[in-house]
Motif scaffolding. Structure first.
Motif, short mmCIF file in Angstrom:
data_model
loop_
_atom_site.label_atom_id
_atom_site.label_comp_id
_atom_site.label_asym_id
_atom_site.label_seq_id
_atom_site.Cartn_x
_atom_site.Cartn_y
_atom_site.Cartn_z
N ASP A 66 60.58 -14.67 -14.54
CA ASP A 66 60.01 -14.62 -13.44
C ASP A 66 60.17 -15.72 -12.49
OD1 ASP A 66 58.49 -16.42 -15.02
OD2 ASP A 66 56.46 -15.70 -14.34
N GLU A 67 61.14 -16.69 -13.00
CA GLU A 67 61.33 -17.75 -12.34
C GLU A 67 62.75 -17.88 -11.63
OE1 GLU A 67 60.98 -22.27 -13.74
OE2 GLU A 67 58.81 -21.45 -13.97
N ALA A 68 62.69 -18.10 -10.33
CA ALA A 68 64.06 -18.20 -9.72
C ALA A 68 64.96 -19.14 -10.14
CB ALA A 68 63.50 -18.16 -8.19
N PRO A 69 66.12 -18.95 -9.94
CA PRO A 69 67.06 -19.76 -10.35
C PRO A 69 67.63 -20.84 -9.47
CG PRO A 69 68.18 -17.74 -9.98
CD PRO A 69 66.97 -17.41 -9.87
N LEU A 70 66.81 -21.38 -8.95
CA LEU A 70 66.88 -22.41 -7.93
C LEU A 70 66.03 -23.61 -7.79
CD1 LEU A 70 66.49 -19.96 -4.47
CD2 LEU A 70 68.79 -20.93 -5.38
N LEU A 71 66.81 -24.82 -7.38
CA LEU A 71 65.98 -25.97 -7.40
C LEU A 71 65.44 -26.09 -5.84
CD1 LEU A 71 65.08 -28.62 -8.74
CD2 LEU A 71 67.49 -29.37 -8.34
N VAL A 72 64.21 -26.26 -5.50
CA VAL A 72 64.05 -26.45 -4.21
C VAL A 72 63.23 -27.94 -4.25
CG1 VAL A 72 62.75 -25.83 -2.33
CG2 VAL A 72 63.74 -24.09 -4.03
N VAL A 73 63.66 -28.75 -3.46
CA VAL A 73 62.79 -30.13 -3.25
C VAL A 73 62.45 -30.00 -1.67
CG1 VAL A 73 63.33 -32.71 -3.22
CG2 VAL A 73 64.34 -31.00 -5.31
N SER A 74 61.28 -30.61 -1.71
CA SER A 74 60.79 -30.84 -0.09
C SER A 74 60.31 -32.18 -0.19
CB SER A 74 59.64 -30.13 0.08
OG SER A 74 58.18 -30.66 -0.35
N ASP A 75 60.30 -32.76 1.16
CA ASP A 75 59.71 -34.18 1.60
C ASP A 75 58.35 -34.17 1.58
OD1 ASP A 75 59.34 -36.63 2.56
OD2 ASP A 75 60.67 -36.37 4.27
N GLY A 76 57.68 -34.76 0.59
CA GLY A 76 56.26 -34.74 0.55
C GLY A 76 55.50 -35.91 1.48
N ALA A 77 56.45 -36.64 1.99
CA ALA A 77 55.85 -37.43 2.73
C ALA A 77 55.53 -36.90 4.09
CB ALA A 77 57.06 -38.77 3.19
N GLU A 78 55.81 -35.74 4.32
CA GLU A 78 55.50 -35.00 5.54
C GLU A 78 54.77 -33.60 4.93
OE1 GLU A 78 55.76 -35.75 8.60
OE2 GLU A 78 57.16 -37.44 8.32
N PRO A 79 53.71 -33.93 4.64
CA PRO A 79 53.02 -32.67 3.74
C PRO A 79 53.12 -31.35 4.58
CG PRO A 79 51.64 -34.41 3.74
CD PRO A 79 52.62 -34.93 4.78
N ASN A 80 52.50 -31.27 5.81
CA ASN A 80 52.84 -30.15 6.75
C ASN A 80 53.97 -29.69 6.65
OD1 ASN A 80 51.04 -28.28 8.09
ND2 ASN A 80 52.43 -28.79 9.81
N THR A 81 55.29 -30.21 6.83
CA THR A 81 56.58 -29.62 6.84
C THR A 81 56.75 -29.09 5.45
OG1 THR A 81 56.81 -31.48 8.53
CG2 THR A 81 58.77 -29.80 7.63
N ALA A 82 56.60 -29.76 4.32
CA ALA A 82 56.62 -29.63 3.17
C ALA A 82 55.98 -28.08 2.70
CB ALA A 82 56.00 -30.61 1.95
N ASN A 83 54.94 -27.84 3.21
CA ASN A 83 54.53 -26.49 2.94
C ASN A 83 55.21 -25.44 3.52
OD1 ASN A 83 52.14 -27.05 1.61
ND2 ASN A 83 50.99 -27.54 3.15
N PHE A 84 55.58 -25.83 4.88
CA PHE A 84 56.58 -24.81 5.65
C PHE A 84 57.90 -24.76 4.94
CE2 PHE A 84 53.87 -25.69 9.31
CZ PHE A 84 53.52 -24.43 9.54
N VAL A 85 58.54 -25.62 4.41
CA VAL A 85 59.83 -25.49 3.46
C VAL A 85 59.53 -24.42 2.38
CG1 VAL A 85 61.39 -26.82 1.94
CG2 VAL A 85 60.50 -27.93 4.07
N GLN A 86 58.22 -24.63 1.56
CA GLN A 86 57.98 -23.75 0.53
C GLN A 86 58.00 -22.39 0.92
OE1 GLN A 86 54.92 -25.24 -1.78
NE2 GLN A 86 55.19 -23.55 -3.28
N ALA A 87 57.02 -22.08 2.18
CA ALA A 87 56.94 -20.82 2.61
C ALA A 87 58.38 -20.31 3.20
CB ALA A 87 55.93 -21.07 3.76
N TYR A 88 59.01 -20.94 3.85
CA TYR A 88 60.26 -20.39 4.42
C TYR A 88 61.41 -20.06 3.42
CZ TYR A 88 58.32 -21.49 9.06
OH TYR A 88 57.56 -21.78 10.30
N VAL A 89 61.67 -21.12 2.30
CA VAL A 89 62.66 -20.68 1.51
C VAL A 89 62.19 -19.61 0.63
CG1 VAL A 89 63.64 -21.80 -0.55
CG2 VAL A 89 63.27 -23.12 1.38
N SER A 90 60.79 -19.58 0.23
CA SER A 90 60.26 -18.58 -0.56
C SER A 90 60.22 -17.11 0.16
CB SER A 90 58.77 -18.85 -0.85
OG SER A 90 58.12 -17.79 -1.43
#
Lengths: 373, 577, 370
Positions: free
Chosen positions: A115-139
C-alpha cells in the motif's frame, strides 16, 4: 447642544488639514492602493506552482512515464536534479520546496502489491504551508498517474473512492478573493485608528487645543468634528478600495452596496473611536502612534482571521479575538464579497461592531475635557 | 473709577505633582477700559491665572467672577464674553489667514453682513489684507501675533486675555500691537496682557506684579516706579572698560542693580544709599553722575530682591583666550537664496577679538539666515563666512571645536538629566577622563546645579534651563560664542545674570556674536549690525546708531527708537526706490 | 574621534532607556509579539467543524463517518439532513467542509464499484479548506486501503504516499514563525531608533547643536546607527533565547553566521531609517513614513506567503528588501544549518543595500545642510 455652524467650521478645518498634510495623504490614499496590490498579487497562498526537484534514479519506461506526468502537472514546476545530494542542496537553498526521488527499483516495486508508493518524497518543513501543498499535489499526481496507467493498459479503473471537491463562492479557490476583503480591513484600521491617534494629540502639542477650548465650542462638537471628516475619509477609501478590487482585480462582489456601507460605517465608528480614545488619553503624538500600532494594527493583522485561522489558535487567544472589532469586519467583508448578504453572519457582526463603536466613542466622549485638566 | 469686570478673591491653585502651589491666595481686580499688565518672572503663575480667568482650569479654592459669572459653572456664557490668545497664538499653521479667521468667526457666531464688516475692519486694523491666502505657518512672528489677536477679537469679547503676546516678536510689531490693543481699550474692553517685557508693563494703566504665585503689587506702574525716584543714575564719560566698571559698581553694597547702556553704565541704588565715589570705582577723571528717570524694570528688580551681582564665577574659572590678533569672525559678500527669494544679500562684517557683536533686526529680516551661515548650519549661495580664519565647511572639525553655540529655543536633550547633558556636551567636544570630570564639576558649581543633577532637563525651571544651556555651550572653553536670541522670553533677573557671565567671559578674551531683538541686549554689544530685508542697513556702536536718529524731536533716543527709526527710514527709501 | 562617537552612543542609549514610557515602547512590542505571534500566526487547520450530509444509511457510510470523527483536524462533527441545511451551515460558517455521501454510496462499495463522494467547502477560507480537504483525502485513502486488502492483493495499487518533511518533521508552525520574528522585531526597532530619533532631534532643535559641534555628519550617522544596532541586537537575542528555550525551536546552524548577518541587516535598515528621517520634518511624518515602509517590507518578505508565488516583477523588487534576505538566513540558520555558500548568497545583497541606503542617507544629510 450642537451648533451646525460651528460643527461645519470645525469639520472644514479638519478637512483642510488632512488634505494639506503629505503624510496623511500618504496613509489615506497611497498606502491603501499599495496594500491592495500587495494582498492582491504579492501574497498568494495558493501555491499554484510549487517548485519541485526530481531525481530519476530509474530510467525504465514506467519511471520516465511517471516523470513526464509530474512535469505536465499544472501545480508543479519540476526542476530535475542529477543526484539526491543536488536535490537536497536545492531544497536547503530554497530553490525548491520539495523533491521526489524515483528510486532505482521503482519499476520492480511497482509490480509488488503494497500500500506504499515506491517513491521518496521530501518537503521543506521550514515552510509548513507550502509543505502541505507539496504533499497534496504530489499525492494527487501519483494517484492520477496510477489511474492513467491503468486506463492506458485497458484495465478497468480500480474501484475506490472518488472525492469530488467544490468550493462554494470561490470555485477556483483563489486566495485573492478572500485576502483582498481582509486587506481592506487592515486599510480601514490604519485610516481609522492610526491616523486619528495623532489628531487630538497634535492639537494639544501645538497649543491649538487651548484656543479652541476658550471658544464657545461644545464637547459634542469637538468630538464630532474629529469623527466626521475621518469617517468621510474612511468611507471614500472603502469604496475606492472595493472599486479597485472589483474592477481592476476582478474580485467578485455578491453583496449589496448599502450593506457594505452600513458595515463599513460601523467598523469605522469602532476604529475611529479607538484611535481618538488613544489620542485623547495620551496627548502625545509619539506615544499615541505606538499605542495605536499595538492596540489596533497588530490585532487587525494577527487576530482578525483574515490571514490566520482563528479556530487553530489556542483557547486563550481565541477568546482575545472575540474582542477584536477587525475580526467581525473581516468576517462580514468576506461574506459580503463572496457569499452575499447572508444575514445570520452579518447581523451578529454588525451588532458587535455597533457596540464596540458606542463603547469607544462613548469612552472618548467621557475623556474629552472642556478644560485643560 | 469703573466697576471691575474681573474679581479674584483668595484664588489658590495647586497642581497634583508640583511641590509648591501655582497661585497662593491671590486677590485682585481687572477693570474695563484699560490694559492690566500681568508681570512677573518665569514660573510666577501668570499663565495659570490667565487660564483660570478663561475657565480652562478649576481653582483649588477661592472665587473668580468674570462679568459676574463663575468661569466653571457658567462656562458656556463666559466663553461668549472672552477673547483668549494663548502663548503660541493658537493658530492652525496649515490653514491660511482667511481660513483661520473663518473658523473663529463661525465658532463665535459672527455671520452674515456683520461678518463681512468685521473681517474688513480687522484685516485693515491688522494690516493683513494682503496676506489672506497665505498659510499661517508661513507668516512672520509679528504677523502671527496680529492674526492671533484678530481671531481672539472676533465676537465682541468684553475681556481680552493675551498671554505673552510679545515673545519672539520684534519691537516694531510689538509697538503696532500695543497701539491696536490701546484702541480697543478705548471702546471699553478690559484687557489683561501678560508680559516679560517691562517697558510694555510701564505703559499699562494697572499692573499685577507676581512672583512665585503671590501678588507683590497691584496698582498703577507709576506708583511703583515712583519709589525708585532719585535712585537711578548713569555714569557718563567713564574711561577704560565699561564692562569692568559695571562689575566694580555692582560689587558695591550701595548698588542694587546695573546695566550697560552703550558707553554709559546705568546704576540703581538701594533705598537710602548714597552714590559710591567715582574715584573708588576707577571710572576715570572725565566720569560724572547723571540723574536718569527711573523705569518700571528698576522697581520690578527691587520687588524681586535686587539684581544678581556683577561677578561671573564662570569667567573667573575660565582660562583666558589668547589674542591671535585681528578679525575673528568675518563675512564677505555673504548671500543666501531660497529659490527666487534672497534671504541674505551681500552681507559684510568683521568681528574683532574680544568683541560682542550684535545682529539686530525685525522678524524675517535675514538675521537668522546670516547667523546660521556664520556657524555653518547653512551653506551660503555666494560669498564666504570665516571663523578664526577658517571656512566652516572645509575645516569643520577644527573650527567648530573652538565654537560655542546657544540656540534660540531651549535645545538640550529634554529627557536626559542635567548630568547626562553635561557629560554629553563635554564628550562631544572631546573632553574625556579627568578633564571631563573637572569641567562638569566646575559647571555644576558655577551654575549651582548640584541639587538638580538628576532632574530631566525639560523639567527644569526656565532660569535653570538657561544656565544649563550656557554651561553646555562654554564647557569646552570656546574662543567664540554664538548666541541666537539667548534671552527671549526670560525675565529681567535671569537676563542680568546671563549677561554678567557673558561680560565676564568677554573680559577673558572670548568673542561673542549674538542675534537679538531685545533692546537691552543690543545695549551690551560693542558693535551692532542692523539687518533689514536681507542686508545690513546700518552698523556701528550702540551710541553711534542712536546718534544717527537723534534730532530736535528726540534729543536722547533709546535703542528702540533708533531701531524703529532706522528700519522705517529704510522701508520708505526702499519703497521710493 | 572614537571617544566622541562613544559619547553620542551613550547619549542615545540614555535617551532610549531613561524614562518609563520610552522603555515600555522598546519592551512592549517584544513581549506582545512574542506571546501572540507564535500562537496566532498559524495556517494549520485544527479544531474545525466537519459537517456530514449522509443520504446513505448503509454500514459502509457509518464506518467512514466514524473514522472521520476520530480525526484530529476536526473536533466537531455535525450531521445535516437536507440541501437547505448544507447551504445554511456553509453560509453561516458553521462548518468548513460538508462531506456528502450520496444514497448509493454503500451499495457501490459493496458492489465493488467506485463510490462517489462530494466535499463542499467555504470559499471564503479556501486555503484552510484545501488543507482540510487534504486531511479528508488522507482519511479516505486509509479507509480504502484498510477496507479492501483483497483489492490491494489483486491489483497493484499503491495509494499511500510517504512524505518526509525535512527541517521540521511535524510541520510545526512555531518553528517557522519564531525565526521570522527575530527578523521582524529587529526591523521595527532599528527603524524607529534611527528615523524617529533623528526627527525628534530636528523638532527639538538639538540637531543644530550637533551640527555646530565638531562632529561630522558621518560621526552623527554612526552615532545613530550603533545604538539602533545595540537595541536591535538585544531584542533579537531575547527572541532568540525565547525561541530556543521557551518554544523549543531547534537551532541547528552557526550563531556566528546569524549574528554576522544581523549586523549587516541592521546596517541596511539604519540606512533606510536615516533616509526616511532625512526627508521628514516632523516625528509624525517620520512615523508614518516608517510605517509605510515596514508594512510592505514585512508582508513581501516571504514571512506570510511564499516568495515564489509572487509575480516576477514583485520578486525582482523584493531583492531590494533586506528583510527578504534576512528572513531566509535566520530560518536557514535555525532550521536548515545552511552552509557558507547559501549564507553568502543572501548576505551580499544586504551589503549592497546597506551601502546604497547609507550612502544615499549620507548624501541627503549633507544636501539638507546646504
Amino acid at each position: 447642544m450642537v451648533s451646525w455652524r460651528r460643527l461645519r467650521a470645525l469639520c472644514r478645518k479638519e478637512t483642510w488639514q488632512i488634505l494639506r498634510d503629505p503624510s496623511s495623504n500618504l496613509i489615506a490614499f497611497v498606502l491603501p492602493v499599495i496594500m491592495l496590490f500587495i494582498f492582491g498579487y504579492g501574497i498568494n497562498l495558493d501555491s499554484s506552482a510549487v517548485r519541485l526537484g526530481l531525481v530519476l534514479e530509474d530510467h525504465g519506461p514506467e519511471a520516465v512515464h511517471f516523470a513526464e506526468s509530474l512535469t505536465r502537472s499544472p501545480y508543479l514546476r519540476v526542476r530535475p536534479a542529477a543526484t539526491q545530494a543536488d536535490a537536497a542542496a536545492d531544497l536547503t537553498a530554497g530553490r525548491t520546496r520539495g523533491f521526489v526521488v524515483v528510486p532505482g527499483d521503482f519499476g520492480e516495486r511497482l509490480q509488488r502489491p503494497t500500500d506504499e508508493a515506491p517513491l521518496l518524497v521530501v518537503s521543506d518543513g521550514a515552510e509548513p504551508n507550502t509543505a502541505n501543498f507539496v504533499q497534496a499535489y504530489v499525492s494527487g499526481a501519483w494517484g492520477g498517474w496510477q489511474l492513467q496507467r491503468a486506463a492506458e493498459r485497458g484495465e478497468p479503473p480500480p474501484a475506490g473512492l472518488n472525492l469530488d471537491a467544490r468550493f462554494w463562492y470561490n470555485p477556483s479557490a483563489t486566495s485573492r478573493n478572500y485576502l483582498v476583503p481582509g486587506a481592506i480591513t487592515i486599510i480601514m484600521t490604519v485610516i481609522g485608528a492610526l491616523l486619528t491617534s495623532l489628531v487630538v494629540a497634535r492639537e494639544w502639542e501645538r497649543g491649538t487645543m487651548e484656543a479652541l477650548l476658550a471658544s464657545p465650542v461644545t464637547r459634542a462638537e469637538l468630538l464630532l468634528s474629529k469623527v466626521l471628516p475621518y469617517y468621510a475619509l474612511g468611507i471614500v477609501s472603502l469604496f475606492l478600495c472595493v472599486g479597485v478590487a472589483v474592477v481592476v482585480m476582478r474580485v467578485p462582489f455578491r453583496g449589496s452596496w448599502w450593506v457594505l456601507w452600513g458595515i463599513g460605517s460601523l467598523f469605522l465608528a469602532s476604529s475611529l473611536g479607538l484611535g481618538l480614545l488613544i489620542s485623547t488619553t495620551l496627548r502625545n503624538q509619539f506615544n499615541a502612534a505606538q499605542a495605536a500600532l499595538n492596540a489596533a494594527f497588530l490585532p487587525a493583522l494577527m487576530l482578525s482571521g483574515f490571514l490566520y485561522e482563528i479556530r487553530s489558535m489556542p483557547p486563550v487567544i481565541r477568546a482575545v479575538t472575540m474582542l477584536v472589532p477587525a475580526r467581525y469586519f473581516v468576517t462580514a467583508m468576506q461574506t459580503v464579497f463572496q457569499a452575499g448578504d447572508v444575514w445570520p453572519v452579518l447581523i451578529p457582526s454588525a451588532l458587535f461592531l455597533g457596540a464596540a463603536g458606542v463603547f469607544f466613542l462613548g469612552l472618548t466622549a467621557r475623556k474629552t475635557r472642556r478644560r485643560l485638566e | 473709577m469703573s466697576e471691575p469686570l474681573v474679581i479674584l478673591e483668595a484664588v489658590r491653585k495647586e497642581f497634583p505633582k508640583a511641590r509648591q502651589s501655582a497661585l497662593e491666595g491671590l486677590s485682585a481686580v481687572v477693570r474695563p477700559g484699560c490694559i492690566t499688565g500681568l508681570v512677573g518672572p518665569d514660573g510666577a503663575g501668570k499663565t495659570t491665572l490667565m487660564r483660570l480667568m478663561a475657565g480652562l482650569l478649576v481653582p483649588t479654592s477661592g472665587t473668580i467672577r468674570v462679568g459676574g459669572l463663575d468661569p466653571i459653572q457658567d462656562a458656556e456664557k463666559l466663553r461668549e464674553l472672552i477673547g483668549y490668545m494663548p502663548q503660541k497664538f493658537g493658530l492652525y499653521e496649515d490653514l491660511s489667514v482667511q481660513e483661520n479667521l473663518d473658523l473663529h468667526a463661525d465658532l463665535r457666531g459672527v455671520v452674515g453682513a456683520e461678518r463681512t464688516e468685521v473681517f474688513g475692519r480687522l484685516l485693515a486694523f491688522t494690516d493683513l489684507a494682503r496676506f489672506t491666502d497665505r498659510l499661517a505657518g508661513k507668516l512672520s512672528g509679528g504677523m502671527k501675533q496680529k492674526l492671533g489677536l484678530a481671531c481672539a477679537l472676533l465676537g465682541h469679547p468684553r475681556l481680552l486675555l493675551l498671554d505673552e503676546p510679545g515673545v519672539g516678536v520684534d519691537p516694531i510689531s510689538r509697538r503696532e500691537l500695543w497701539k491696536m490693543v490701546h484702541e480697543l481699550v478705548g471702546q471699553g474692553m478690559a484687557v489683561v496682557w501678560s508680559t516679560a517685557y517691562l517697558d510694555e508693563a510701564e505703559l499699562c494703566a494697572e499692573v499685577l506684579l507676581m512672583n512665585e504665585g503671590k501678588l507683590l503689587f497691584a496698582g498703577q506702574p507709576g506708583e511703583l516706579t515712583g519709589r525708585m525716584k532719585e535712585r537711578t543714575w548713569q555714569i557718563r564719560g567713564a574711561a577704560g572698560n565699561r564692562r569692568q566698571l559695571l562689575a566694580r559698581a555692582l560689587r558695591r553694597p550701595e548698588v542694587m542693580d546695573g546695566v550697560i547702556q552703550g558707553h554709559t553704565v546705568r546704576v540703581v541704588l538701594r533705598a537710602g544709599a548714597e552714590r559710591p565715589d567715582l574715584g573708588e570705582l576707577e571710572a576715570g577723571p572725565g566720569a560724572e553722575w547723571t540723574a536718569v528717570a527711573p523705569r518700571f524694570e528698576d522697581a520690578f528688580i527691587e520687588a524681586l530682591g535686587g539684581g544678581p551681582g556683577g561677578d561671573s564665577v564662570l569667567a573667573q574659572r575660565m582660562r583666558p583666550v589668547t589674542n591671535e590678533g585681528g578679525v575673528v569672525v568675518a563675512a564677505a559678500g555673504l548671500t543666501k537664496r531660497f529659490g527666487t527669494f534672497t534671504a541674505a544679500d551681500n552681507v559684510n562684517f568683521a568681528v574683532k577679538h574680544g568683541e560682542i557683536f550684535g545682529l539686530l533686526g525685525p522678524n524675517g529680516a535675514g538675521k537668522s539666515t546670516t547667523f546660521r551661515m556664520m556657524c555653518g548650519l547653512l551653506t551660503p549661495s555666494a560669498g564666504t563666512a570665516h571663523v578664526l580664519g577658517m571656512d566652516l565647511h572645509e575645516t569643520a572639525g577644527l573650527a567648530r571645536q573652538r565654537l560655542g553655540y546657544m540656540a534660540q529655543k531651549f535645545s538640550l536633550y529634554g529627557n536626559l538629566s542635567v548630568r547626562q547633558n553635561l557629560r554629553f556636551f563635554s564628550g562631544v567636544y572631546g573632553l574625556s577622563g579627568e578633564r571631563q570630570q573637572a569641567a562638569v564639576a566646575e559647571m555644576v558649581e558655577v551654575f549651582h546645579l548640584e541639587p538638580l543633577l538628576d532632574t530631566s532637563a525639560e523639567a527644569l525651571p526656565l532660569g535653570f534651563k538657561q544656565r544649563l544651556a550656557l554651561a553646555c555651550a562654554v564647557m569646552h572653553e570656546p574662543a567664540i560664542l554664538f548666541l541666537d536670541e539667548p534671552t527671549s522670553g526670560v525675565d529681567p533677573v535671569t537676563r542680568r545674570e546671563f549677561w554678567t557671565h557673558i561680560n565676564g567671559v568677554v573680559e577673558r578674551g572670548v568673542t561673542v556674536m549674538v542675534t537679538t531683538h531685545f533692546m537691552d541686549e543690543a545695549e551690551y554689544c560693542d558693535r551692532i549690525a542692523l539687518v533689514f530685508r536681507g542686508g545690513i542697513i546700518a552698523a556701528g556702536t550702540p551710541d553711534e546708531l542712536k546718534a544717527l536718529v537723534a534730532g530736535p524731536a528726540n534729543a536722547n533716543p533709546t535703542m528702540e527708537d533708533a531701531f524703529i527709526a532706522l528700519v522705517q527710514q529704510h522701508s520708505t527709501d526702499g519703497g521710493a526706490a | 574621534m572614537l571617544f566622541r562617537i562613544r559619547t553620542l552612543i551613550i547619549k542615545e542609549l540614555q535617551a532610549l532607556f531613561r524614562d518609563r514610557q520610552s522603555r515600555a515602547i522598546l519592551i512592549m512590542p517584544v513581549i506582545l509579539q512574542l506571546s501572540l505571534f507564535p500562537f496566532a500566526a498559524t495556517l494549520e487547520v485544527r479544531n474545525n467543524t466537519l459537517a456530514v450530509f449522509n443520504e446513505d444509511n448503509g454500514r459502509e457510510a457509518v464506518e467512514l463517518i466514524q473514522r472521520l470523527a476520530r480525526a484530529q483536524a476536526f473536533t466537531e462533527l455535525i450531521n445535516v439532513h437536507s440541501e437547505a441545511d448544507v447551504r445554511r451551515v456553509l453560509d453561516r460558517q458553521e462548518a468548513l467542509i460538508v462531506l456528502r455521501l450520496p444514497p448509493d454510496f454503500s451499495r457501490d462499495r459493496v458492489a465493488g464499484r467506485t463510490a462517489n463522494l462530494q466535499a463542499l467547502m467555504d470559499g471564503r477560507r479556501s486555503n484552510s479548506g484545501q488543507i482540510a480537504l487534504a486531511y479528508v483525502q488522507q482519511i479516505l485513502n486509509q479507509y480504502e486501503a484498510d477496507s479492501r486488502p483483497e483489492a490491494a492483493a489483486s491489483a497493484p495499487a499503491q495509494p499511500k504516499l510517504v512524505v518526509r518533511h525535512w527541517f521540521n518533521p511535524n510541520l510545526e508552525y512555531r518553528w517557522h514563525i519564531l525565526p521570522s520574528l527575530v527578523a521582524i522585531i529587529t526591523t521595527l526597532s532599528s527603524l524607529i531608533v534611527t528615523a524617529l530619533s533623528v526627527a525628534r532631534e530636528r523638532e527639538q532643535g538639538t540637531f543644530d547643536q550637533l551640527l555646530v559641534s565638531p562632529l561630522t555628519p558621518g560621526m552623527i550617522m554612526v552615532g545613530k546607527t550603533i545604538p539602533a544596532m545595540l537595541v536591535a541586537l538585544g531584542q533579537g537575542t531575547i527572541i532568540l533565547l525565547a525561541a530556543v528555550f521557551v518554544y523549543q525551536v531547534p537551532l541547528t546552524g552557526s550563531l556566528l553566521m546569524l549574528y554576522g548577518s544581523m549586523v549587516f541587516y541592521i546596517l541596511s535598515l539604519a540606512g533606510f531609517g536615516l533616509l526616511i528621517s532625512s526627508v521628514c520634518a516632523t516625528q509624525q511624518q517620520a512615523f508614518l513614513g516608517v510605517f509605510s515602509f515596514v508594512m510592505p517590507a514585512i508582508l513581501l518578505s516571504g514571512f506570510s506567503a511564499p516568495l515564489e508565488n509572487m509575480p516576477r516583477w514583485l520578486q525582482f523588487l523584493d531583492w531590494a528588501n533586506p528583510l527578504t534576505h534576512f528572513v531566509i538566513i535566520v530560518k536557514g540558520v535555525f532550521l536548515k544549518n545552511i552552509g557558507l555558500a547559501a549564507w553568502w548568497a543572501h548576505l551580499w545583497p544586504m551589503l549592497v543595500i546597506a551601502t546604497v541606503t547609507l550612502g544615499l542617507a549620507d548624501w541627503m544629510f549633507r544636501k539638507r545642510l546646504g
